[in-house]
Motif scaffolding. Structure first.
Motif, PDB file in Angstrom:
ATOM      1  N   THR A   1       0.822  -1.208   0.000  1.00 37.18           N
ATOM      2  CA  THR A   1       0.000   0.000   0.000  1.00 37.18           C
ATOM      3  C   THR A   1       0.854   1.255   0.000  1.00 37.18           C
ATOM      4  OG1 THR A   1      -1.708  -1.171   1.208  1.00 37.18           O
ATOM      5  CG2 THR A   1      -1.798   1.215   1.258  1.00 37.18           C
ATOM      6  N   ILE A   2       1.872   1.260   0.875  1.00 35.88           N
ATOM      7  CA  ILE A   2       2.738   2.438   0.945  1.00 35.88           C
ATOM      8  C   ILE A   2       3.436   2.650  -0.389  1.00 35.88           C
ATOM      9  CG2 ILE A   2       4.801   3.363   2.012  1.00 35.88           C
ATOM     10  CD1 ILE A   2       4.042   1.933   4.539  1.00 35.88           C
ATOM     11  N   ILE A   3       3.960   1.552  -0.952  1.00 32.27           N
ATOM     12  CA  ILE A   3       4.694   1.671  -2.205  1.00 32.27           C
ATOM     13  C   ILE A   3       3.769   2.148  -3.325  1.00 32.27           C
ATOM     14  CG2 ILE A   3       5.925   0.367  -3.974  1.00 32.27           C
ATOM     15  CD1 ILE A   3       7.119  -1.310  -1.698  1.00 32.27           C
TER      16      ILE A   3
ATOM     17  N   LEU B   1       3.246   4.795  -6.965  1.00 25.72           N
ATOM     18  CA  LEU B   1       2.329   4.264  -7.976  1.00 25.72           C
ATOM     19  C   LEU B   1       2.886   3.006  -8.634  1.00 25.72           C
ATOM     20  CD1 LEU B   1       0.768   7.360  -9.749  1.00 25.72           C
ATOM     21  CD2 LEU B   1      -0.339   5.720  -8.257  1.00 25.72           C
ATOM     22  N   VAL B   2       3.561   2.175  -7.829  1.00 23.31           N
ATOM     23  CA  VAL B   2       4.096   0.922  -8.337  1.00 23.31           C
ATOM     24  C   VAL B   2       3.355  -0.228  -7.670  1.00 23.31           C
ATOM     25  CG1 VAL B   2       6.113  -0.600  -8.276  1.00 23.31           C
ATOM     26  CG2 VAL B   2       6.392   1.811  -8.836  1.00 23.31           C
TER      27      VAL B   2
ATOM     28  N   GLU C   1      15.000  -0.565  -5.860  1.00 22.88           N
ATOM     29  CA  GLU C   1      14.476   0.743  -6.268  1.00 22.88           C
ATOM     30  C   GLU C   1      15.489   1.475  -7.137  1.00 22.88           C
ATOM     31  OE1 GLU C   1      12.925   4.654  -6.489  1.00 22.88           O
ATOM     32  OE2 GLU C   1      14.888   4.189  -5.657  1.00 22.88           O
ATOM     33  N   ARG C   2      16.746   1.462  -6.693  1.00 16.99           N
ATOM     34  CA  ARG C   2      17.785   2.199  -7.416  1.00 16.99           C
ATOM     35  C   ARG C   2      17.991   1.672  -8.825  1.00 16.99           C
ATOM     36  NH1 ARG C   2      20.945   6.770  -5.256  1.00 16.99           N
ATOM     37  NH2 ARG C   2      19.419   7.253  -3.666  1.00 16.99           N
ATOM     38  N   PHE C   3      18.107   0.344  -8.930  1.00 14.29           N
ATOM     39  CA  PHE C   3      18.565  -0.220 -10.203  1.00 14.29           C
ATOM     40  C   PHE C   3      17.451  -0.731 -11.102  1.00 14.29           C
ATOM     41  CE2 PHE C   3      22.231  -0.540  -7.336  1.00 14.29           C
ATOM     42  CZ  PHE C   3      23.095   0.263  -8.065  1.00 14.29           C
ATOM     43  N   ALA C   4      16.263  -0.924 -10.551  1.00 14.16           N
ATOM     44  CA  ALA C   4      15.201  -1.463 -11.414  1.00 14.16           C
ATOM     45  C   ALA C   4      13.991  -0.543 -11.502  1.00 14.16           C
ATOM     46  CB  ALA C   4      14.772  -2.842 -10.904  1.00 14.16           C
ATOM     47  N   ILE C   5      13.537  -0.012 -10.366  1.00  9.45           N
ATOM     48  CA  ILE C   5      12.298   0.763 -10.385  1.00  9.45           C
ATOM     49  C   ILE C   5      12.535   2.184 -10.888  1.00  9.45           C
ATOM     50  CG2 ILE C   5      10.353   1.582  -9.005  1.00  9.45           C
ATOM     51  CD1 ILE C   5      10.421  -1.393  -9.037  1.00  9.45           C
TER      52      ILE C   5
ATOM     53  N   THR D   1       5.086   3.412 -18.301  1.00  9.88           N
ATOM     54  CA  THR D   1       3.742   3.273 -17.746  1.00  9.88           C
ATOM     55  C   THR D   1       3.752   2.387 -16.506  1.00  9.88           C
ATOM     56  OG1 THR D   1       3.329   1.374 -19.136  1.00  9.88           O
ATOM     57  CG2 THR D   1       2.634   3.503 -19.988  1.00  9.88           C
ATOM     58  N   VAL D   2       2.715   2.569 -15.684  1.00  9.02           N
ATOM     59  CA  VAL D   2       2.570   1.804 -14.452  1.00  9.02           C
ATOM     60  C   VAL D   2       2.566   0.304 -14.757  1.00  9.02           C
ATOM     61  CG1 VAL D   2       1.047   1.396 -12.491  1.00  9.02           C
ATOM     62  CG2 VAL D   2       1.266   3.677 -13.439  1.00  9.02           C
TER      63      VAL D   2
END
Lengths: 295, 334
Positions: free
Chosen positions: A30-32, A37-38, A83-87, A94-95
């Motif tokens: 939920t937080i993420i 919006l991932v 998060e750093r390397f993929a997201i 797009t989502v």
């Protein structure tokens, strides 16, 4: 207490425990989703990773509590790397592409877990301090399960206080409604996103530790839980913590009472609920979520 | 160092592009050659194992193509495409085991049921898009998965069900299909028919309308297209072809398992489609072939074959969002 009502009381309590666990897992999702919006498909795999780490730490040191403190930190660090390397490189995409990417990450994390720990299931013993049972009004219930409920409630409260009463929480809430404006006001939003993603992953790891003594830790742990977590995420309204609490407790009861009444088909009920909410109330049962334009 | 590398990459990509240009110019001949090779394959004395492997590539290929109609040509990403494949599998399997029909009715039954299901499910869910659509397809496929998994009286539940292979009976003609090579030709013919149908849809005016919707839904709506009707059409065709692929799969494989309906199975076909290239139709077919081959080769080397598969998938999403064939096409247009 007679046998019949004891059965129902224990079912309701079991539902509460299941619901609390689902709540803790889904908090991370939920937080993420609320901030980045991932929709993180790898969340279940991180939960399983947490459980495996807990199994190893308790086996080596005999300290469950050490695992409870250490594992969330380790999984959060994994979250920072993801998060750093993929997201982050996907922010312009797009989502739905990011969802697909996290699905690939889930495959990778699951397989790495299997590579390290093998396919044989592990057992995590209930910590000695909580291995007994509590008797309330002549009704006996395992202490560890009551501990889960208490811990879940405490964490939910902490998270609420963090988001509502601290400066950082205020910034996070602001970023969830408009990240660009927050950036313009001089906040380093990319650092903020990393922190939030790590926090979400840490919560997945924590849930893995807590759930480990209740079940055997096996390779399919993550795949089994992620869809249930999605159900809760959707019912709560994507992105709403309050909605997540309600939805998780509801799904817990539906699962356990459903299991008592229609046994094998009880999970169908939750999926039907999920489909219905998406169709009729895309912002969740309590209308609190962020999903309004279908994107 | 960087300079040499760049030059090397550029020569390589130039060479690749001229090769692709050649392929594009002579694509009809290439296609014909591919079909002839596929048709003659069993005559080369291929081992039974490999005949089955090729059939797996063919049916998964059709399945991936059907998903591409939804993703590539309409912009709807489904996380529950296993539902229709599984419906084809189970309806054909149940028809064969419970009523003992011959091959064609078994196939038609599977196709018909997935068509009906696709229309019914589609009417409800094509109103949504994006994340909501993906999650909704996931939910609806998990409903079907649970039903087929738990309804053991009908489906054998967890144990799955063995499905004997019926003969192909036409008026005045009965062909024994017990040999893998005989059923191979049947599967190949049906998969080619399915691909031909998909191709016709995509190249039709309706297909152009679908692309218009994908590119800009608001504009397509203003021009006067009935968005809902076109999306439903795409969803139905996609689901029906997936059901056909499932029916063919169970006909040659002789075994139905609830795992085929699980969301991880939907994930598999998504990987195939995206790896091959969404919106290219043939790309997903190639993607499916590659993944089946990769799984076969890697799983004999290591039990952890999902790891390279996951890595490839992540890299493709990250760096080649148009997939293998999509990248090649872009190159040839420059």
């Amino acid at each position: 207490m007679d046998v019949d009502s004891a059965f129902w009381v224990s079912q309701v309590l079991n539902g509460l425990v299941t619901g609390t666990l689902l709540m803790l897992i889904t908090f991370g999702l939920t937080i993420i989703f609320g901030i980045l919006l991932v929709v993180n498909f790898a969340h279940g795999s991180l939960y399983a990773l947490g459980a495996y780490l807990a199994a190893t730490i308790t086996a080596v040191t005999q300290h469950f509590w050490l695992a409870l403190v250490l594992v969330p930190i380790v999984v959060a660090v994994v979250g920072v790397l993801i998060e750093r390397f993929a997201i982050r490189p996907m922010r312009q995409r797009t989502v739905i592409m990011t969802l697909l990417l996290t699905f690939g990450l889930a495959l990778i994390i699951d397989e790495v877990t299997r590579l390290i720990w093998g396919a044989a299931p592990r057992a995590v013993p209930v910590p000695e301090l909580l291995s007994g049972a509590a008797t309330i009004f002549g009704f006996t219930y395992p202490l560890y399960r009551l501990f889960i409920v208490a811990l879940g409630a405490a964490l939910a409260l902490l998270l609420y206080l963090f988001l509502e009463k601290t400066d950082l929480g205020t910034v996070i809430r602001a970023a969830s409604s408009d990240a660009e404006i927050v950036q313009v006001m001089g906040i380093n939003t990319s650092l903020l996103f990393t922190c939030v993603f790590a926090l979400g992953c840490g919560l997945a790891g924590l849930s893995g530790v807590i759930a480990a003594p209740l079940q055997t830790v096996g390779p399919s742990m993550g795949t089994d839980i992620i869809v249930d977590a999605f159900v809760v995420l959707v019912l709560g309204g994507l992105g709403s913590l309050r909605g997540t609490v309600m939805a998780a407790l509801l799904v817990g009861q539906v699962r356990m009472l459903g299991a008592a009444v229609i046994s094998e088909y009880s999970s169908v009920l939750t999926f039907v609920l999920m489909a219905g909410v998406l169709l009729v109330r895309p912002r969740g049962l309590l209308n609190l979520g962020r999903l309004d334009d279908g994107h | 160092m960087m300079g040499i590398k760049t030059v090397a990459i550029e020569t390589m990509s130039a060479r690749l592009q001229s090769m692709v240009a050649w392929l594009v110019r002579y694509r009809r001949y290439c296609l014909a050659a591919a079909v002839i090779v596929l048709a003659l394959l069993p005559l080369f004395g291929l081992q039974k194992y490999y005949v089955r492997l090729v059939m797996e590539m063919l049916t998964y290929g059709l399945w991936a193509i059907s998903l591409d109609i939804m993703i590539g040509f309409t912009g709807l990403v489904s996380f529950g495409h296993a539902a229709f494949f599984g419906l084809g599998v189970y309806s054909t399997a149940i028809l064969i085991t419970k009523t003992g029909v011959s091959l064609l009715p078994a196939l038609l039954g599977g196709v018909a049921l997935s068509l009906v299901a696709a229309v019914l499910i589609g009417i409800v869910i094509v109103r949504l898009s994006g994340i909501a659509f993906a999650l909704l397809t996931l939910a609806s496929s998990m409903i079907l998965f649970t039903v087929f998994w738990r309804w053991s009286a009908l489906t054998g539940g967890d144990d799955g069900m063995s499905v004997p292979r019926p003969d192909l009976k036409l008026p005045g003609l009965s062909l024994n299909m017990q040999a893998d090579t005989s059923v191979y030709w049947f599967v190949l013919a049906m998969v080619l028919l399915g691909i031909y149908l998909a191709q016709r849809v995509v190249n039709s005016p309706a297909g152009a309308a679908l692309v218009a919707i994908r590119e800009n839904q608001a504009r397509a709506e203003c021009v006067g297209y009935n968005i809902f009707r076109y999306k439903l059409l795409a969803f139905t065709i996609s689901g029906t072809l997936a059901g056909m692929a499932g029916s063919l799969y169970v006909i040659f494989q002789g075994f139905a398992s609830p795992d085929l309906l699980h969301w991880s199975s939907s994930g598999q076909v998504l990987i195939m489609t995206i790896l091959g290239g969404v919106g290219t139709l043939y790309g997903p077919f190639i993607g499916a072939g590659l993944i089946v081959l990769l799984q076969d080769k890697l799983s004999s080397l290591t039990e952890h074959w999902m790891l390279p598969l996951g890595l490839i998938f992540v890299l493709v999403i990250r760096f080649l969002p148009k997939g293998l064939l999509g990248m090649v096409r872009l190159g040839s247009q420059r």
